[in-house]
Design a protein around this motif. Structure first.
Motif, PDB file in Angstrom:
ATOM      1  N   MET A 141       0.839  -1.173   0.000  1.00  0.00           N
ATOM      2  CA  MET A 141       0.000   0.000   0.000  1.00  0.00           C
ATOM      3  C   MET A 141       0.893   1.248   0.000  1.00  0.00           C
ATOM      4  SD  MET A 141      -2.891   0.981   2.692  1.00  0.00           S
ATOM      5  CE  MET A 141      -3.197   2.646   3.014  1.00  0.00           C
ATOM      6  N   THR A 142       0.570   2.190  -0.870  1.00  0.00           N
ATOM      7  CA  THR A 142       1.349   3.409  -1.015  1.00  0.00           C
ATOM      8  C   THR A 142       0.744   4.506  -0.157  1.00  0.00           C
ATOM      9  OG1 THR A 142       1.777   2.783  -3.300  1.00  0.00           O
ATOM     10  CG2 THR A 142       2.234   5.045  -2.692  1.00  0.00           C
ATOM     11  N   THR A 143       1.609   5.238   0.504  1.00  0.00           N
ATOM     12  CA  THR A 143       1.162   6.367   1.297  1.00  0.00           C
ATOM     13  C   THR A 143       1.393   7.634   0.484  1.00  0.00           C
ATOM     14  OG1 THR A 143       1.879   5.195   3.266  1.00  0.00           O
ATOM     15  CG2 THR A 143       1.434   7.536   3.501  1.00  0.00           C
ATOM     16  N   TRP A 144       0.359   8.429   0.410  1.00  0.00           N
ATOM     17  CA  TRP A 144       0.436   9.659  -0.374  1.00  0.00           C
ATOM     18  C   TRP A 144       0.593  10.857   0.554  1.00  0.00           C
ATOM     19  CZ3 TRP A 144       0.994   8.715  -5.364  1.00  0.00           C
ATOM     20  CH2 TRP A 144       0.521   7.501  -5.859  1.00  0.00           C
ATOM     21  N   ILE A 145       1.439  11.812   0.120  1.00  0.00           N
ATOM     22  CA  ILE A 145       1.649  13.014   0.928  1.00  0.00           C
ATOM     23  C   ILE A 145       1.508  14.252   0.044  1.00  0.00           C
ATOM     24  CG2 ILE A 145       3.143  11.859   2.592  1.00  0.00           C
ATOM     25  CD1 ILE A 145       5.532  13.081   1.169  1.00  0.00           C
ATOM     26  N   GLU A 153       8.044  20.656  -6.928  1.00  0.00           N
ATOM     27  CA  GLU A 153       7.299  20.717  -8.200  1.00  0.00           C
ATOM     28  C   GLU A 153       8.202  20.383  -9.373  1.00  0.00           C
ATOM     29  OE1 GLU A 153       5.383  24.491  -8.606  1.00  0.00           O
ATOM     30  OE2 GLU A 153       4.357  24.292  -6.688  1.00  0.00           O
ATOM     31  N   HIS A 154       9.427  20.896  -9.349  1.00  0.00           N
ATOM     32  CA  HIS A 154      10.367  20.603 -10.432  1.00  0.00           C
ATOM     33  C   HIS A 154      10.734  19.123 -10.452  1.00  0.00           C
ATOM     34  CE1 HIS A 154      14.335  20.361 -12.390  1.00  0.00           C
ATOM     35  NE2 HIS A 154      13.792  21.240 -13.214  1.00  0.00           N
ATOM     36  N   ALA A 155      10.956  18.537  -9.286  1.00  0.00           N
ATOM     37  CA  ALA A 155      11.297  17.115  -9.215  1.00  0.00           C
ATOM     38  C   ALA A 155      10.152  16.250  -9.736  1.00  0.00           C
ATOM     39  CB  ALA A 155      11.657  16.721  -7.784  1.00  0.00           C
ATOM     40  N   VAL A 156       8.924  16.664  -9.457  1.00  0.00           N
ATOM     41  CA  VAL A 156       7.757  15.941  -9.990  1.00  0.00           C
ATOM     42  C   VAL A 156       7.713  16.091 -11.502  1.00  0.00           C
ATOM     43  CG1 VAL A 156       5.234  15.914 -10.060  1.00  0.00           C
ATOM     44  CG2 VAL A 156       6.416  16.088  -7.866  1.00  0.00           C
ATOM     45  N   ALA A 157       7.970  17.310 -11.991  1.00  0.00           N
ATOM     46  CA  ALA A 157       7.889  17.572 -13.436  1.00  0.00           C
ATOM     47  C   ALA A 157       8.923  16.771 -14.227  1.00  0.00           C
ATOM     48  CB  ALA A 157       8.068  19.062 -13.706  1.00  0.00           C
ATOM     49  N   VAL A 158      10.120  16.578 -13.666  1.00  0.00           N
ATOM     50  CA  VAL A 158      11.151  15.838 -14.391  1.00  0.00           C
ATOM     51  C   VAL A 158      11.128  14.349 -14.082  1.00  0.00           C
ATOM     52  CG1 VAL A 158      12.663  17.838 -14.624  1.00  0.00           C
ATOM     53  CG2 VAL A 158      12.950  16.298 -12.671  1.00  0.00           C
ATOM     54  N   GLY A 159      10.209  13.917 -13.229  1.00  0.00           N
ATOM     55  CA  GLY A 159      10.027  12.495 -12.972  1.00  0.00           C
ATOM     56  C   GLY A 159      10.879  11.924 -11.858  1.00  0.00           C
ATOM     57  N   ARG A 160      11.443  12.745 -10.997  1.00  0.00           N
ATOM     58  CA  ARG A 160      12.253  12.233  -9.890  1.00  0.00           C
ATOM     59  C   ARG A 160      11.392  11.840  -8.691  1.00  0.00           C
ATOM     60  NH1 ARG A 160      17.355  16.012  -9.010  1.00  0.00           N
ATOM     61  NH2 ARG A 160      18.000  14.244  -7.748  1.00  0.00           N
ATOM     62  N   ILE A 161      10.147  12.319  -8.657  1.00  0.00           N
ATOM     63  CA  ILE A 161       9.202  11.952  -7.602  1.00  0.00           C
ATOM     64  C   ILE A 161       7.940  11.431  -8.277  1.00  0.00           C
ATOM     65  CG2 ILE A 161       7.742  12.804  -5.734  1.00  0.00           C
ATOM     66  CD1 ILE A 161       9.860  14.854  -5.062  1.00  0.00           C
ATOM     67  N   ALA A 162       7.488  10.249  -7.832  1.00  0.00           N
ATOM     68  CA  ALA A 162       6.273   9.666  -8.393  1.00  0.00           C
ATOM     69  C   ALA A 162       5.048  10.398  -7.842  1.00  0.00           C
ATOM     70  CB  ALA A 162       6.197   8.179  -8.044  1.00  0.00           C
ATOM     71  N   HIS A 163       4.057  10.554  -8.698  1.00  0.00           N
ATOM     72  CA  HIS A 163       2.841  11.250  -8.274  1.00  0.00           C
ATOM     73  C   HIS A 163       1.637  10.645  -8.987  1.00  0.00           C
ATOM     74  CE1 HIS A 163       2.031  13.659 -11.961  1.00  0.00           C
ATOM     75  NE2 HIS A 163       3.298  13.382 -12.173  1.00  0.00           N
ATOM     76  N   ARG A 164       0.476  10.974  -8.490  1.00  0.00           N
ATOM     77  CA  ARG A 164      -0.755  10.575  -9.153  1.00  0.00           C
ATOM     78  C   ARG A 164      -1.476  11.859  -9.563  1.00  0.00           C
ATOM     79  NH1 ARG A 164      -4.257   8.383  -3.969  1.00  0.00           N
ATOM     80  NH2 ARG A 164      -4.169  10.324  -2.792  1.00  0.00           N
ATOM     81  N   PRO A 165      -2.355  11.765 -10.547  1.00  0.00           N
ATOM     82  CA  PRO A 165      -3.061  12.973 -10.974  1.00  0.00           C
ATOM     83  C   PRO A 165      -3.835  13.596  -9.810  1.00  0.00           C
ATOM     84  CG  PRO A 165      -3.432  11.185 -12.510  1.00  0.00           C
ATOM     85  CD  PRO A 165      -2.711  10.610 -11.337  1.00  0.00           C
ATOM     86  N   PRO A 180      -3.708  14.477  -1.170  1.00  0.00           N
ATOM     87  CA  PRO A 180      -2.259  14.385  -1.386  1.00  0.00           C
ATOM     88  C   PRO A 180      -1.960  13.567  -2.634  1.00  0.00           C
ATOM     89  CG  PRO A 180      -2.815  13.864   0.885  1.00  0.00           C
ATOM     90  CD  PRO A 180      -4.101  13.949   0.128  1.00  0.00           C
ATOM     91  N   SER A 181      -0.912  13.955  -3.369  1.00  0.00           N
ATOM     92  CA  SER A 181      -0.676  13.302  -4.649  1.00  0.00           C
ATOM     93  C   SER A 181       0.739  12.784  -4.861  1.00  0.00           C
ATOM     94  CB  SER A 181      -1.009  14.284  -5.774  1.00  0.00           C
ATOM     95  OG  SER A 181      -0.177  15.414  -5.685  1.00  0.00           O
ATOM     96  N   LEU A 182       1.625  12.846  -3.850  1.00  0.00           N
ATOM     97  CA  LEU A 182       3.005  12.406  -4.026  1.00  0.00           C
ATOM     98  C   LEU A 182       3.280  11.131  -3.245  1.00  0.00           C
ATOM     99  CD1 LEU A 182       4.818  15.840  -3.653  1.00  0.00           C
ATOM    100  CD2 LEU A 182       3.982  14.758  -5.724  1.00  0.00           C
ATOM    101  N   ASP A 183       4.037  10.229  -3.867  1.00  0.00           N
ATOM    102  CA  ASP A 183       4.394   8.957  -3.260  1.00  0.00           C
ATOM    103  C   ASP A 183       5.483   9.175  -2.209  1.00  0.00           C
ATOM    104  OD1 ASP A 183       4.646   6.176  -2.862  1.00  0.00           O
ATOM    105  OD2 ASP A 183       6.312   6.124  -4.306  1.00  0.00           O
ATOM    106  N   ARG A 184       5.205   8.767  -0.975  1.00  0.00           N
ATOM    107  CA  ARG A 184       6.134   8.999   0.139  1.00  0.00           C
ATOM    108  C   ARG A 184       7.482   8.324  -0.102  1.00  0.00           C
ATOM    109  NH1 ARG A 184       6.603  10.393   5.474  1.00  0.00           N
ATOM    110  NH2 ARG A 184       4.414  10.892   5.794  1.00  0.00           N
ATOM    111  N   ALA A 185       7.502   7.103  -0.608  1.00  0.00           N
ATOM    112  CA  ALA A 185       8.762   6.377  -0.824  1.00  0.00           C
ATOM    113  C   ALA A 185       9.645   7.109  -1.836  1.00  0.00           C
ATOM    114  CB  ALA A 185       8.478   4.959  -1.287  1.00  0.00           C
ATOM    115  N   SER A 186       9.047   7.618  -2.914  1.00  0.00           N
ATOM    116  CA  SER A 186       9.851   8.336  -3.907  1.00  0.00           C
ATOM    117  C   SER A 186      10.328   9.679  -3.355  1.00  0.00           C
ATOM    118  CB  SER A 186       9.074   8.524  -5.211  1.00  0.00           C
ATOM    119  OG  SER A 186       7.981   9.389  -5.015  1.00  0.00           O
TER     120      SER A 186
END
Length: 143
Positions: free
Chosen positions: A1-5, A22-34, A40-46
């Protein structure tokens, strides 16, 4: 189970500002959901993995910064001679022009001056001579 933050929580975990997240999400360094609403839309592990790389990157930058040779401080006063020196704003006020125009004249060798640090400096005698020549030329131009 993924925890979203949220992005704010991610910025707190990483130790940076929200723009970096925001930049890390845009370049794909942090996983996110729409995003859908305020959830919350960011994957805690990433985010935690990004935090490790971010901190290592910041440490490398600090090491490089510390290894750089120290620069001499920028001189702020006039050149060290016995002459009376005027800076660009003072020269511009005496001649009736803007400091930018005076600096441009000096840059194009139309007004004698020297750069000391980031500023232009002019000998008072040169400025007075230049003003007198300009007045003389204007007087005979209108006659």
């Amino acid at each position: 189970m993924t925890t979203w933050i949220s992005q704010a929580a991610a910025a707190e975990i990483v130790g940076c500002n929200a723009t970096t997240i925001e930049h890390a999400v845009a370049v794909g360094r942090i996983a996110h959901r729409p995003r859908r609403g305020p959830r919350p839309s960011l994957d805690r592990a990433s985010v935690e993995a990004f935090a490790k790389t971010w901190q290592a990157e910041q440490a490398r930058r600090a090491e490089r910064r510390a290894a750089r040779p120290a620069r001499d401080p920028e001189p702020t006063g006039p050149p060290p001679t016995d002459d009376v020196w005027l800076d660009s704003p003072t020269t511009a006020a005496l001649l009736g022009w803007t400091p930018t125009y005076v600096a441009r004249l000096a840059d194009h060798d139309r007004l004698p001056g020297i750069r000391h640090g980031r500023r232009w400096w002019f000998r008072r005698a040169d400025v007075e001579r230049y003003a007198a020549a300009r007045a003389f030329a204007l007087r005979f131009k209108t006659a």
